[in-house]
Design an enzyme around this catalytic site. Sequence first.
Site, PDB file in Angstrom:
ATOM      1  N   LYS A  68       0.801  -1.234   0.000  1.00  0.00           N
ATOM      2  CA  LYS A  68       0.000   0.000   0.000  1.00  0.00           C
ATOM      3  C   LYS A  68       0.830   1.279   0.000  1.00  0.00           C
ATOM      4  O   LYS A  68       0.348   2.354   0.342  1.00  0.00           O
ATOM      5  CB  LYS A  68      -1.022   0.060   1.150  1.00  0.00           C
ATOM      6  CG  LYS A  68      -1.833  -1.179   1.413  1.00  0.00           C
ATOM      7  CD  LYS A  68      -2.125  -2.021   0.227  1.00  0.00           C
ATOM      8  CE  LYS A  68      -3.057  -1.432  -0.795  1.00  0.00           C
ATOM      9  NZ  LYS A  68      -3.076  -2.287  -2.034  1.00  0.00           N
ATOM     10  N   CYS A  69       2.106   1.152  -0.351  1.00  0.00           N
ATOM     11  CA  CYS A  69       2.964   2.339  -0.376  1.00  0.00           C
ATOM     12  C   CYS A  69       3.383   2.734  -1.789  1.00  0.00           C
ATOM     13  O   CYS A  69       4.258   3.587  -1.955  1.00  0.00           O
ATOM     14  CB  CYS A  69       4.195   2.098   0.490  1.00  0.00           C
ATOM     15  SG  CYS A  69       3.769   2.074   2.249  1.00  0.00           S
ATOM     16  N   THR A  71       3.786   0.152  -4.456  1.00  0.00           N
ATOM     17  CA  THR A  71       4.464  -0.990  -5.085  1.00  0.00           C
ATOM     18  C   THR A  71       4.082  -1.138  -6.560  1.00  0.00           C
ATOM     19  O   THR A  71       4.951  -1.293  -7.426  1.00  0.00           O
ATOM     20  CB  THR A  71       4.055  -2.298  -4.375  1.00  0.00           C
ATOM     21  OG1 THR A  71       3.998  -2.077  -2.979  1.00  0.00           O
ATOM     22  CG2 THR A  71       4.975  -3.438  -4.731  1.00  0.00           C
ATOM     23  N   THR A  72       2.774  -1.127  -6.811  1.00  0.00           N
ATOM     24  CA  THR A  72       2.281  -1.375  -8.166  1.00  0.00           C
ATOM     25  C   THR A  72       2.841  -0.321  -9.126  1.00  0.00           C
ATOM     26  O   THR A  72       3.292  -0.634 -10.233  1.00  0.00           O
ATOM     27  CB  THR A  72       0.738  -1.321  -8.168  1.00  0.00           C
ATOM     28  OG1 THR A  72       0.255  -2.142  -7.096  1.00  0.00           O
ATOM     29  CG2 THR A  72       0.166  -1.798  -9.485  1.00  0.00           C
ATOM     30  N   HIS A 132       8.158  -7.503  -0.723  1.00  0.00           N
ATOM     31  CA  HIS A 132       7.665  -6.704   0.403  1.00  0.00           C
ATOM     32  C   HIS A 132       8.508  -6.975   1.651  1.00  0.00           C
ATOM     33  O   HIS A 132       8.261  -6.397   2.704  1.00  0.00           O
ATOM     34  CB  HIS A 132       6.211  -7.055   0.727  1.00  0.00           C
ATOM     35  CG  HIS A 132       5.206  -6.477  -0.216  1.00  0.00           C
ATOM     36  ND1 HIS A 132       5.267  -5.180  -0.667  1.00  0.00           N
ATOM     37  CD2 HIS A 132       4.088  -7.012  -0.778  1.00  0.00           C
ATOM     38  CE1 HIS A 132       4.225  -4.946  -1.467  1.00  0.00           C
ATOM     39  NE2 HIS A 132       3.512  -6.042  -1.554  1.00  0.00           N
ATOM     40  N   ARG A 152       5.905   5.706   2.032  1.00  0.00           N
ATOM     41  CA  ARG A 152       4.737   6.582   1.943  1.00  0.00           C
ATOM     42  C   ARG A 152       4.366   7.040   3.345  1.00  0.00           C
ATOM     43  O   ARG A 152       4.630   6.306   4.323  1.00  0.00           O
ATOM     44  CB  ARG A 152       3.578   5.767   1.333  1.00  0.00           C
ATOM     45  CG  ARG A 152       2.340   6.556   1.051  1.00  0.00           C
ATOM     46  CD  ARG A 152       1.262   5.682   0.424  1.00  0.00           C
ATOM     47  NE  ARG A 152       0.198   6.524  -0.116  1.00  0.00           N
ATOM     48  CZ  ARG A 152      -0.938   6.073  -0.631  1.00  0.00           C
ATOM     49  NH1 ARG A 152      -1.153   4.769  -0.690  1.00  0.00           N
ATOM     50  NH2 ARG A 152      -1.852   6.908  -1.098  1.00  0.00           N
ATOM     51  N   SER A 160      -5.058   3.374   2.948  1.00  0.00           N
ATOM     52  CA  SER A 160      -5.034   2.514   1.760  1.00  0.00           C
ATOM     53  C   SER A 160      -5.181   1.040   2.176  1.00  0.00           C
ATOM     54  O   SER A 160      -5.929   0.274   1.544  1.00  0.00           O
ATOM     55  CB  SER A 160      -3.731   2.745   0.992  1.00  0.00           C
ATOM     56  OG  SER A 160      -3.724   2.015  -0.205  1.00  0.00           O
ATOM     57  N   ARG A 282      -7.073   2.629  -6.343  1.00  0.00           N
ATOM     58  CA  ARG A 282      -8.228   3.182  -5.641  1.00  0.00           C
ATOM     59  C   ARG A 282      -8.339   4.666  -5.874  1.00  0.00           C
ATOM     60  O   ARG A 282      -9.226   5.153  -6.566  1.00  0.00           O
ATOM     61  CB  ARG A 282      -8.098   2.873  -4.134  1.00  0.00           C
ATOM     62  CG  ARG A 282      -9.296   3.270  -3.311  1.00  0.00           C
ATOM     63  CD  ARG A 282      -9.019   3.102  -1.831  1.00  0.00           C
ATOM     64  NE  ARG A 282      -7.998   4.009  -1.327  1.00  0.00           N
ATOM     65  CZ  ARG A 282      -8.240   5.197  -0.791  1.00  0.00           C
ATOM     66  NH1 ARG A 282      -9.463   5.652  -0.702  1.00  0.00           N
ATOM     67  NH2 ARG A 282      -7.244   5.960  -0.345  1.00  0.00           N
ATOM     68  N   GLY A 284      -5.080   6.957  -5.582  1.00  0.00           N
ATOM     69  CA  GLY A 284      -3.835   7.416  -6.206  1.00  0.00           C
ATOM     70  C   GLY A 284      -3.438   8.839  -5.861  1.00  0.00           C
ATOM     71  O   GLY A 284      -2.915   9.556  -6.718  1.00  0.00           O
TER      72      GLY A 284
HETATM   73  P1  A3P Z   1      -4.673   4.451  -2.435  1.00  0.00           P
HETATM   74  O1  A3P Z   1      -5.393   3.316  -1.800  1.00  0.00           O
HETATM   75  O2  A3P Z   1      -4.345   5.541  -1.457  1.00  0.00           O
HETATM   76  O3  A3P Z   1      -5.353   4.978  -3.640  1.00  0.00           O
HETATM   77  P2  A3P Z   1       0.495  -0.865  -3.493  1.00  0.00           P
HETATM   78  O4  A3P Z   1       0.681  -0.965  -4.946  1.00  0.00           O
HETATM   79  O5  A3P Z   1       1.789  -0.823  -2.726  1.00  0.00           O
HETATM   80  O6  A3P Z   1      -0.458  -1.867  -2.962  1.00  0.00           O
HETATM   81  O7  A3P Z   1      -0.112   0.580  -3.197  1.00  0.00           O
HETATM   82  C1  A3P Z   1      -1.439   0.864  -3.580  1.00  0.00           C
HETATM   83  C2  A3P Z   1      -1.631   2.362  -3.542  1.00  0.00           C
HETATM   84  O8  A3P Z   1      -0.950   2.942  -4.671  1.00  0.00           O
HETATM   85  C3  A3P Z   1      -3.093   2.708  -3.691  1.00  0.00           C
HETATM   86  O9  A3P Z   1      -3.256   3.921  -2.935  1.00  0.00           O
HETATM   87  C4  A3P Z   1      -3.214   2.921  -5.188  1.00  0.00           C
HETATM   88  O10 A3P Z   1      -4.310   3.668  -5.594  1.00  0.00           O
HETATM   89  C5  A3P Z   1      -1.892   3.618  -5.490  1.00  0.00           C
HETATM   90  N1  A3P Z   1      -1.485   3.492  -6.899  1.00  0.00           N
HETATM   91  C6  A3P Z   1      -1.540   2.381  -7.674  1.00  0.00           C
HETATM   92  N2  A3P Z   1      -1.089   2.660  -8.916  1.00  0.00           N
HETATM   93  C7  A3P Z   1      -0.742   3.954  -8.919  1.00  0.00           C
HETATM   94  C8  A3P Z   1      -0.222   4.839  -9.924  1.00  0.00           C
HETATM   95  N3  A3P Z   1       0.017   4.405 -11.148  1.00  0.00           N
HETATM   96  N4  A3P Z   1      -0.004   6.116  -9.583  1.00  0.00           N
HETATM   97  C9  A3P Z   1      -0.238   6.566  -8.334  1.00  0.00           C
HETATM   98  N5  A3P Z   1      -0.739   5.781  -7.343  1.00  0.00           N
HETATM   99  C10 A3P Z   1      -0.986   4.495  -7.628  1.00  0.00           C
END
Ligand code: A3P
Length: 316
Positions: A68-69, A71-72, A132, A152, A160, A282, A284
């Site tokens: 949730k920081c 990663t994606t 992770h 984050r 998140s 979600r 972003g």
């Molecule tokens: P939010 O829930 O605050 O929207 P992870 O990938 O570590 O699980 O983190 C997920 C968080 O990164 C979510 O935050 C998600 O919306 C955000 N996120 C995913 N893709 C993103 C992107 N391309 N740009 C910015 N934020 C992104």
Amino acid sequence: LVSSPQQREEEHADLVATLPSALEANGVKKLRLYQGFWIRDIHVPAAIALQRQFEPRPDDVIVASLPKCGTTWLNALTFATMARKAYPPASADHPLRRLNPHQCLPFLEGLFKGGREAELELLPSPRLMNTHMPLPMVPSAVPGCRVVYVCRDPKDMAVSAWHFLRRLQPDLAFAVVFESVCDGAVAFGPVWDHVLSYWRASTAMPDKVLFLRYEELLRDPAKNVRKLARFIGMPFSAAEDEAGTVDSIVQLCSFGHLKGLDANKTGHLDPLLPVPRDALFRNGASGDWVNHMTPEMASRLDKIVADKMRGTGLTF
Ligand code: A3P
């Protein structure tokens, strides 16, 4: 020889059973306190195997983060940057247009959990991987290869995580997740120890660990992509600058673009984790915590984190 996740679990079952345990905030997965970190019990055998067996190559790149920081996003940016010769970011058939970013690179604990680490040996160099795990679980990574870490604001991470965990337990109260973050009992946490494991390595060996912040990525993604490319030894050339390659990467990996793709709107993350892929995209943005926390909660978590960070040079 490939051992199944079950075989790997059985191998270390005695040790895992002796470790202190806690339930993850949504009550779905059990966490075990292994060497000071709360690791999902199914991942403890992977942590042991990673500590003993992971052999980095000098040109490997590992994307590391707490869930949730960001990663994606960092997976997507790093993949697009590293693979830009084979897959020009503006091309219509770029893998990130048809695959979820997590499908574009191997997840270390996923492989080591299932005894599938030999698959890593088959990958051509330079390899890109994701984890992770806190740094003590992958000790050979630094200085054995390069690590890109993203952190984050823990308050936004907590929000998140709540939204994500609710996908498995809709009536989960935010307060429960908040308390688990404050207590440190979150997957791969405590948050501060995870962040500090990479922060300390980045200050000691800045050419081995690049420490990024989600909020900085949002503020200036292009600047951070340039930094990332320099760090992995693949700086953008004058011709690439001319062609707008950095902007193409930023656009390809942008929240709005990725969120709208079929690959990220349909399907599940993992057969073992029946969360729809859209849960990764979600909001972003930064600062959503104001909509979920009282000022008292925010200052309580800020204070916990500030106390843990004191004297380290890192602030949130
Ligand atoms: P939010 O829930 O605050 O929207 P992870 O990938 O570590 O699980 O983190 C997920 C968080 O990164 C979510 O935050 C998600 O919306 C955000 N996120 C995913 N893709 C993103 C992107 N391309 N740009 C910015 N934020 C992104």
